[in-house]
Design an enzyme around this catalytic site. Structure first.
Site, PDB file in Angstrom:
ATOM      1  N   LYS A 182       0.832  -1.212   0.000  1.00  0.00           N
ATOM      2  CA  LYS A 182       0.000   0.000   0.000  1.00  0.00           C
ATOM      3  C   LYS A 182       0.864   1.258   0.000  1.00  0.00           C
ATOM      4  CE  LYS A 182      -2.851   3.169   0.423  1.00  0.00           C
ATOM      5  NZ  LYS A 182      -4.185   3.440   0.765  1.00  0.00           N
TER       6      LYS A 182
ATOM      7  N   CYS B  72      -3.393  11.013   1.567  1.00  0.00           N
ATOM      8  CA  CYS B  72      -2.741   9.717   1.342  1.00  0.00           C
ATOM      9  C   CYS B  72      -1.372   9.902   0.730  1.00  0.00           C
ATOM     10  CB  CYS B  72      -3.611   8.890   0.409  1.00  0.00           C
ATOM     11  SG  CYS B  72      -5.332   8.917   0.912  1.00  0.00           S
TER      12      CYS B  72
HETATM   13  N1  SAJ Z   1      -1.924  14.922  -8.905  1.00  0.00           N
HETATM   14  C1  SAJ Z   1      -1.122  15.675  -9.738  1.00  0.00           C
HETATM   15  N2  SAJ Z   1      -0.794  15.167 -10.961  1.00  0.00           N
HETATM   16  C2  SAJ Z   1      -1.241  13.949 -11.377  1.00  0.00           C
HETATM   17  C3  SAJ Z   1      -2.042  13.172 -10.532  1.00  0.00           C
HETATM   18  C4  SAJ Z   1      -2.374  13.682  -9.285  1.00  0.00           C
HETATM   19  O1  SAJ Z   1      -0.704  16.788  -9.388  1.00  0.00           O
HETATM   20  O2  SAJ Z   1      -0.911  13.574 -12.511  1.00  0.00           O
HETATM   21  C5  SAJ Z   1      -2.291  15.450  -7.569  1.00  0.00           C
HETATM   22  C6  SAJ Z   1      -3.796  15.637  -7.384  1.00  0.00           C
HETATM   23  O3  SAJ Z   1      -4.209  16.858  -7.902  1.00  0.00           O
HETATM   24  C7  SAJ Z   1      -3.911  15.560  -5.868  1.00  0.00           C
HETATM   25  C8  SAJ Z   1      -2.828  14.540  -5.490  1.00  0.00           C
HETATM   26  O4  SAJ Z   1      -1.947  14.474  -6.589  1.00  0.00           O
HETATM   27  O5  SAJ Z   1      -3.608  16.787  -5.254  1.00  0.00           O
HETATM   28  C9  SAJ Z   1      -3.347  13.152  -5.171  1.00  0.00           C
HETATM   29  O6  SAJ Z   1      -4.418  12.784  -6.041  1.00  0.00           O
HETATM   30  P1  SAJ Z   1      -4.590  11.313  -6.638  1.00  0.00           P
HETATM   31  O7  SAJ Z   1      -5.787  11.312  -7.482  1.00  0.00           O
HETATM   32  O8  SAJ Z   1      -3.320  10.877  -7.256  1.00  0.00           O
HETATM   33  O9  SAJ Z   1      -4.747  10.375  -5.368  1.00  0.00           O
HETATM   34  P2  SAJ Z   1      -5.661  10.388  -4.009  1.00  0.00           P
HETATM   35  O10 SAJ Z   1      -4.802  10.948  -2.919  1.00  0.00           O
HETATM   36  O11 SAJ Z   1      -6.976  10.997  -4.209  1.00  0.00           O
HETATM   37  O12 SAJ Z   1      -5.860   8.793  -3.789  1.00  0.00           O
HETATM   38  C10 SAJ Z   1      -4.691   7.970  -3.714  1.00  0.00           C
HETATM   39  C11 SAJ Z   1      -4.888   6.773  -4.685  1.00  0.00           C
HETATM   40  N3  SAJ Z   1      -3.607   6.088  -4.835  1.00  0.00           N
HETATM   41  C12 SAJ Z   1      -3.084   5.805  -6.046  1.00  0.00           C
HETATM   42  O13 SAJ Z   1      -3.610   6.157  -7.085  1.00  0.00           O
HETATM   43  C13 SAJ Z   1      -1.799   5.020  -6.060  1.00  0.00           C
HETATM   44  C14 SAJ Z   1      -5.975   5.853  -4.136  1.00  0.00           C
HETATM   45  O14 SAJ Z   1      -6.058   4.679  -4.940  1.00  0.00           O
HETATM   46  C15 SAJ Z   1      -5.647   5.449  -2.698  1.00  0.00           C
HETATM   47  O15 SAJ Z   1      -6.638   4.573  -2.149  1.00  0.00           O
HETATM   48  C16 SAJ Z   1      -5.625   6.704  -1.872  1.00  0.00           C
HETATM   49  O16 SAJ Z   1      -4.544   7.521  -2.370  1.00  0.00           O
HETATM   50  C17 SAJ Z   1      -5.395   6.321  -0.422  1.00  0.00           C
HETATM   51  O17 SAJ Z   1      -6.377   6.316   0.357  1.00  0.00           O
HETATM   52  O18 SAJ Z   1      -4.270   5.962  -0.056  1.00  0.00           O
END
Ligand code: SAJ
Length: 406
Positions: free
Chosen positions: A204, A258
């Site tokens: 994880k 996360c």
């Molecule tokens: N972000 C970027 N660029 C990207 C992708 C995301 O700047 O290309 C930013 C987003 O805007 C945001 C942050 O990253 O601020 C995180 O967003 P996210 O959509 O990547 O992830 P979370 O935090 O909403 O959810 C993550 C997920 N993990 C993965 O995709 C590996 C989710 O599956 C997990 O269950 C969750 O963390 C968790 O609970 O750990």
């Protein structure tokens, strides 16, 4: 395994509890917060997630979900409490310890205890030793099964992903893995993959650290391109045409509860080895300050300009403001008195306390903000912002941190 007790009714615990109740399990949901317990028992919710209100209402109305501040006897105990970090990014597992303590008196031989909270490596083993101390003779007849099954759902799609995602199940011994896997197989359509507890914990953390490192790459690239006068979005589009390159998107920083947290658990466990992951965290954490500095420099050309900040959520199309880089940027602009700060967030009704208390941020709708602003700062790529009339942006200074207006 008909009765389930879910400890922690937040973003993971509440969807899980209501899903199980809707599948016919008798569920006791437990939360330390009396207000949360009352809200759920009225069939209402205290967090925002699409369709969760309908699920909880139906679970409570059916009589299969009841919330309480204390646990109850059950076949399966699911711990879904927060695991934040303390000073110096050291993991804080005190909520897991408190939840273990709370369920210990209710355990009976043959019960299954599952830790779903994202946790540092070794936490599931710690739960086993804590339970051994609290209930020394409990497993004499039949064992207590203990496993880690990390939640992996994406906020905004939790109810779908709870069912469709593959799950990793790691027991403290093979019997625990088998027992926990059998439980998830009853309601998960994805594959249920068995391993040991430490590997499940690390898996994880690895998933989120992987994403963080990849976002950091994109963010660093955006700084390099700024310096070299190259359009980073165009560059990424071109580089991604290579069959083995898939660069993620730069942005104003990484928010949520996360990805900005979990890599630190790895860094804490293996500080000398986790050099890249630490650096990625630092790169991502420095991005809001970089955006702030750019807006501040542009504002210096005006006398009290109107600065429209579009979006407060931590990512697109949700109302979740946790650890949002957008909130950090808007807050800093307001605290430092950089122009008149106007905030636009279609997903919330009023400013959060951390911004409201400053007294100098106005909340406005997107059209009014963009029309009147001297400087427009796009912070979140909400659908509501994608199609705004580009004519309105003409003659204004625009910072599009998500690359949606190209
Ligand atoms: N972000 C970027 N660029 C990207 C992708 C995301 O700047 O290309 C930013 C987003 O805007 C945001 C942050 O990253 O601020 C995180 O967003 P996210 O959509 O990547 O992830 P979370 O935090 O909403 O959810 C993550 C997920 N993990 C993965 O995709 C590996 C989710 O599956 C997990 O269950 C969750 O963390 C968790 O609970 O750990």
């Amino acid at each position: 395994m008909d009765k389930v007790c879910v400890v922690g009714l937040g973003y993971i615990g509440l969807p899980t509890a209501s899903l199980l109740a809707n599948r016919g399990y008798r569920v006791r949901g437990v939360d330390v917060n009396a207000r949360v317990v009352e809200t759920i028992n009225r069939g209402e919710i205290h967090i925002h997630e699409p369709d969760l209100d309908v699920m909880v209402r139906s679970a409570v109305n059916s009589g299969l979900l009841t919330a309480s501040q204390t646990p109850a006897p059950a076949d399966v105990f699911i711990l879904a409490v927060p695991t934040p970090f303390k000073e110096e990014h050291v993991p804080d597992i005190s909520y897991v310890e408190a939840a273990t303590q709370a369920v210990a008196p209710y355990l009976e031989p043959g019960n299954l205890v599952i830790l779903e909270s994202t946790s540092p490596v070794g936490t599931t083993e710690k739960i086993a030793s804590q339970l051994k101390k609290l209930r020394p003779n409990i497993d004499e007849g039949s064992p207590i099964y203990i496993a880690h099954c990390p939640e992996r759902v994406l906020p905004g799609q939790i109810l779908k992903e709870l069912i469709s995602n593959d799950r990793i199940v790691g027991g403290i011994d093979p019997a625990s893995t088998k027992k926990a896997a059998a439980f998830y197989k009853k309601f998960v359509t994805g594959e249920v993959l068995g391993t040991d507890a430490r590997t499940a914990e690390m898996a994880k953390l690895t998933e989120n650290a992987f994403r963080d490192v990849n976002i950091a790459f994109a963010n660093e690239l955006s700084l390099i391109c700024d310096r070299l006068n190259i359009d980073v979005w165009k560059l990424i589009e071109l580089a991604n045409r290579h069959p083995r390159v898939k660069i993620l998107k730069p942005g104003p920083g990484v928010g949520g509860h996360c990805i900005a947290v979990d890599p630190w658990f790895i860094v804490d466990s293996a500080p000398d080895q986790a050099r890249l992951m630490r650096m990625a965290r630092e790169v991502n954490d420095s991005k809001p300050e970089y955006v702030f500095d750019k807006v501040k420099a542009a504002a210096a050309e005006y006398n009290q300009p109107i600065i429209a900040c579009l979006g407060l959520a931590y990512k697109a199309n949700i109302d979740d403001l946790r650890e949002s880089p957008a909130v950090a940027i808007v807050r800093k602009l307001a605290v430092e008195g950089v122009g008149n700060v106007w905030a636009v967030e279609p997903h919330i009704k009023s400013l959060p306390a951390s911004l409201e208390d400053l007294g100098n941020i106005q909340m406005v709708d997107v059209e009014a903000a963009v029309k009147k602003a001297d400087i427009v700062v796009l912070l979140v790529d909400h659908f509501d912002f994608t199609n705004i009339d580009r004519e309105l942006l003409r003659g204004k200074i625009v910072f599009d941190t998500r690359g949606i207006w190209r």
